[in-house]
Design a protein around this motif. Structure first.
Motif, PDB file in Angstrom:
ATOM      1  N   HIS A  37       0.944  -1.081  -0.125  1.00 24.15           N
ATOM      2  CA  HIS A  37       0.166  -0.031   0.087  1.00 24.15           C
ATOM      3  C   HIS A  37       0.800   1.167  -0.072  1.00 24.15           C
ATOM      4  CE1 HIS A  37      -3.977  -2.322   0.868  1.00 24.15           C
ATOM      5  NE2 HIS A  37      -3.032  -3.216   1.429  1.00 24.15           N
ATOM      6  N   LEU A  38       0.905   2.066  -1.042  1.00 23.60           N
ATOM      7  CA  LEU A  38       1.695   3.193  -1.063  1.00 23.60           C
ATOM      8  C   LEU A  38       0.727   4.462  -0.930  1.00 23.60           C
ATOM      9  CD1 LEU A  38       3.627   2.956  -4.352  1.00 23.60           C
ATOM     10  CD2 LEU A  38       4.576   2.608  -2.145  1.00 23.60           C
ATOM     11  N   ALA A  39       1.138   5.141  -0.102  1.00 22.84           N
ATOM     12  CA  ALA A  39       0.480   6.738   0.037  1.00 22.84           C
ATOM     13  C   ALA A  39       1.242   7.626  -1.105  1.00 22.84           C
ATOM     14  CB  ALA A  39       0.897   7.353   1.338  1.00 22.84           C
ATOM     15  N   PHE A  45      10.222   4.060  -3.972  1.00 23.31           N
ATOM     16  CA  PHE A  45      11.326   3.186  -3.831  1.00 23.31           C
ATOM     17  C   PHE A  45      11.570   3.359  -2.314  1.00 23.31           C
ATOM     18  CE2 PHE A  45      12.909   3.128  -8.416  1.00 23.31           C
ATOM     19  CZ  PHE A  45      12.180   1.729  -8.502  1.00 23.31           C
ATOM     20  N   THR A  46      11.365   4.663  -1.702  1.00 25.25           N
ATOM     21  CA  THR A  46      11.445   4.920  -0.187  1.00 25.25           C
ATOM     22  C   THR A  46      10.401   4.819   0.686  1.00 25.25           C
ATOM     23  OG1 THR A  46      10.589   7.319  -0.704  1.00 25.25           O
ATOM     24  CG2 THR A  46      12.989   6.924  -1.015  1.00 25.25           C
ATOM     25  N   HIS A  47       9.276   4.173  -0.316  1.00 26.90           N
ATOM     26  CA  HIS A  47       8.212   3.736   0.680  1.00 26.90           C
ATOM     27  C   HIS A  47       7.713   2.153   0.439  1.00 26.90           C
ATOM     28  CE1 HIS A  47       7.839   7.988   0.722  1.00 26.90           C
ATOM     29  NE2 HIS A  47       6.952   7.995   1.629  1.00 26.90           N
ATOM     30  N   GLY A  48       8.807   1.389   0.218  1.00 27.43           N
ATOM     31  CA  GLY A  48       8.852  -0.123   0.131  1.00 27.43           C
ATOM     32  C   GLY A  48       8.363  -0.718  -1.063  1.00 27.43           C
ATOM     33  N   MET A  49       8.625   0.299  -2.243  1.00 24.38           N
ATOM     34  CA  MET A  49       8.582  -0.617  -3.573  1.00 24.38           C
ATOM     35  C   MET A  49      10.144  -0.879  -3.794  1.00 24.38           C
ATOM     36  SD  MET A  49       7.253   1.286  -7.189  1.00 24.38           S
ATOM     37  CE  MET A  49       6.917   0.163  -8.699  1.00 24.38           C
ATOM     38  N   ASP A  50      10.337  -2.242  -4.484  1.00 27.29           N
ATOM     39  CA  ASP A  50      11.543  -2.734  -4.697  1.00 27.29           C
ATOM     40  C   ASP A  50      11.899  -2.680  -6.273  1.00 27.29           C
ATOM     41  OD1 ASP A  50      13.613  -4.407  -5.258  1.00 27.29           O
ATOM     42  OD2 ASP A  50      13.360  -5.821  -3.720  1.00 27.29           O
ATOM     43  N   ILE A  89      15.236   4.631 -12.959  1.00 21.00           N
ATOM     44  CA  ILE A  89      13.717   4.764 -13.092  1.00 21.00           C
ATOM     45  C   ILE A  89      13.392   4.993 -11.630  1.00 21.00           C
ATOM     46  CG2 ILE A  89      11.594   3.646 -13.720  1.00 21.00           C
ATOM     47  CD1 ILE A  89      13.383   4.528 -16.047  1.00 21.00           C
ATOM     48  N   ARG A  90      12.282   6.023 -11.652  1.00 19.01           N
ATOM     49  CA  ARG A  90      11.546   6.295 -10.242  1.00 19.01           C
ATOM     50  C   ARG A  90      10.037   6.546 -10.532  1.00 19.01           C
ATOM     51  NH1 ARG A  90      13.501  11.609  -6.418  1.00 19.01           N
ATOM     52  NH2 ARG A  90      12.098  12.502  -8.287  1.00 19.01           N
ATOM     53  N   TYR A  91       9.543   6.063  -9.767  1.00 15.80           N
ATOM     54  CA  TYR A  91       8.001   6.006  -9.729  1.00 15.80           C
ATOM     55  C   TYR A  91       7.448   7.094  -8.665  1.00 15.80           C
ATOM     56  CZ  TYR A  91       8.757   1.795 -12.296  1.00 15.80           C
ATOM     57  OH  TYR A  91       8.955   1.040 -13.433  1.00 15.80           O
ATOM     58  N   HIS A  92       6.223   7.816  -8.975  1.00 12.27           N
ATOM     59  CA  HIS A  92       5.545   8.703  -7.978  1.00 12.27           C
ATOM     60  C   HIS A  92       4.174   8.409  -8.148  1.00 12.27           C
ATOM     61  CE1 HIS A  92       5.596  10.696 -12.061  1.00 12.27           C
ATOM     62  NE2 HIS A  92       4.321  10.842 -11.711  1.00 12.27           N
ATOM     63  N   SER A  95      -1.657   9.976  -5.519  1.00  8.90           N
ATOM     64  CA  SER A  95      -2.754   9.418  -4.291  1.00  8.90           C
ATOM     65  C   SER A  95      -2.160   8.149  -4.122  1.00  8.90           C
ATOM     66  CB  SER A  95      -4.145   9.478  -4.831  1.00  8.90           C
ATOM     67  OG  SER A  95      -4.301   8.788  -6.017  1.00  8.90           O
ATOM     68  N   ALA A  96      -3.154   7.518  -3.315  1.00  7.90           N
ATOM     69  CA  ALA A  96      -2.687   5.946  -2.908  1.00  7.90           C
ATOM     70  C   ALA A  96      -2.833   5.158  -3.964  1.00  7.90           C
ATOM     71  CB  ALA A  96      -3.891   5.671  -1.827  1.00  7.90           C
TER      72      ALA A  96
END
Length: 260
Positions: A37-39, A45-50, A89-92, A95-96
């Protein structure tokens, strides 16, 4: 997948096909994924995504960017594959987002054990390739393009001959060569270096011979397209300046050695 630019022809049909293939591929998959679950975040990647895992988007939208440039947005039903290099590569998320993560190696092994899933997996990869190519085409501005050629040389062959007219610039992407002036070796060139630019820029005959030491492969760019190549590839300017500076240092060292 949602494009941030106006996509080229056929893109929408490929997106629909991609979602259908992902749905069929992951349906009743005999492998458990790990929910994430991403906020809202500017870096998932700093919130648990590998970055090494494969993710199925179960809800929400996940933006993708490279070198701070936003590329596209993955949405519900999309399968997000890891980047080959593992970096850049980065993801943003605005919202949730709910993701289902899989160990990529375990996922691929599971898919390839079943002939039907293996076929779907191959089709999905080909479809994603088609989507990304069309996104790339939409990002590139229309205009004149260079049409470089390729040439190969064996040891002893002359890539450039002293005194010839400067009709091409060469980029050496394989091999090593000697630089000779009046048949005397004055330097060496290796992979990644640009050859013959000085004579072209000064509109003068070739000032040196470049002779292959090993098997060499070069990209040939015609002189009338060289300026366009520099405009479209600024890193080439840095390469040219580096090569010229290195050659000046080599010549200075030779002058010192001769005068000593």
């Amino acid at each position: 997948m949602l494009s941030i630019v106006e996509p080229t022809s056929g893109f929408s049909a490929l997106v629909r096909q991609y979602k259908r293939l992902a749905r069929e591929l992951m349906q009743d998959l005999p492998l458990d994924g790990e929910p994430l679950h991403l906020a809202a975040t500017d870096n998932a990647f700093t919130h648990g995504m590998d970055p090494s895992r494969t993710y199925l988007i179960k809800g929400g939208m996940l933006g993708m960017e490279c070198q701070r440039r936003r590329l596209l947005t993955w949405d519900e039903g999309d399968l997000v594959l890891p980047d080959a290099s593992g970096e850049g590569i980065r993801y943003h998320a605005d919202s949730a987002v709910l993701l289902l993560g899989f160990d990529t190696l375990a996922l691929v092994r599971t898919l390839l054990r079943d002939e039907q899933r293996a076929r779907l997996w191959t089709q999905l990869l080909m479809t994603q390739q088609g989507m990304l190519v069309r996104l790339l085409a939409a990002q590139i501005e229309e205009g004149p393009h260079t049409t470089p050629g390729f040439a190969y040389f064996q040891p002893g062959d002359e890539i450039i001959r002293q005194g010839d007219n400067a009709d091409y610039v060469f980029s050496l992407f394989e091999g090593e060569a000697d630089v000779l002036v009046d048949n005397v070796v004055v330097g060496h060139v290796s992979e990644g270096e640009v050859l013959g630019a000085l004579a072209l820029l000064t509109q003068s005959p070739r000032t040196a011979t470049v002779r292959a030491n090993t098997r060499c492969a070069v990209v040939k760019v015609p002189k009338d397209q060289f300026r366009q190549l520099i405009r479209s590839n600024p890193s080439m300017i840095h390469g040219l300046l580096t090569d010229m500076a290195r050659q000046i240092v080599q010549l200075n060292n030779q002058v010192v050695a001769l005068s000593g």
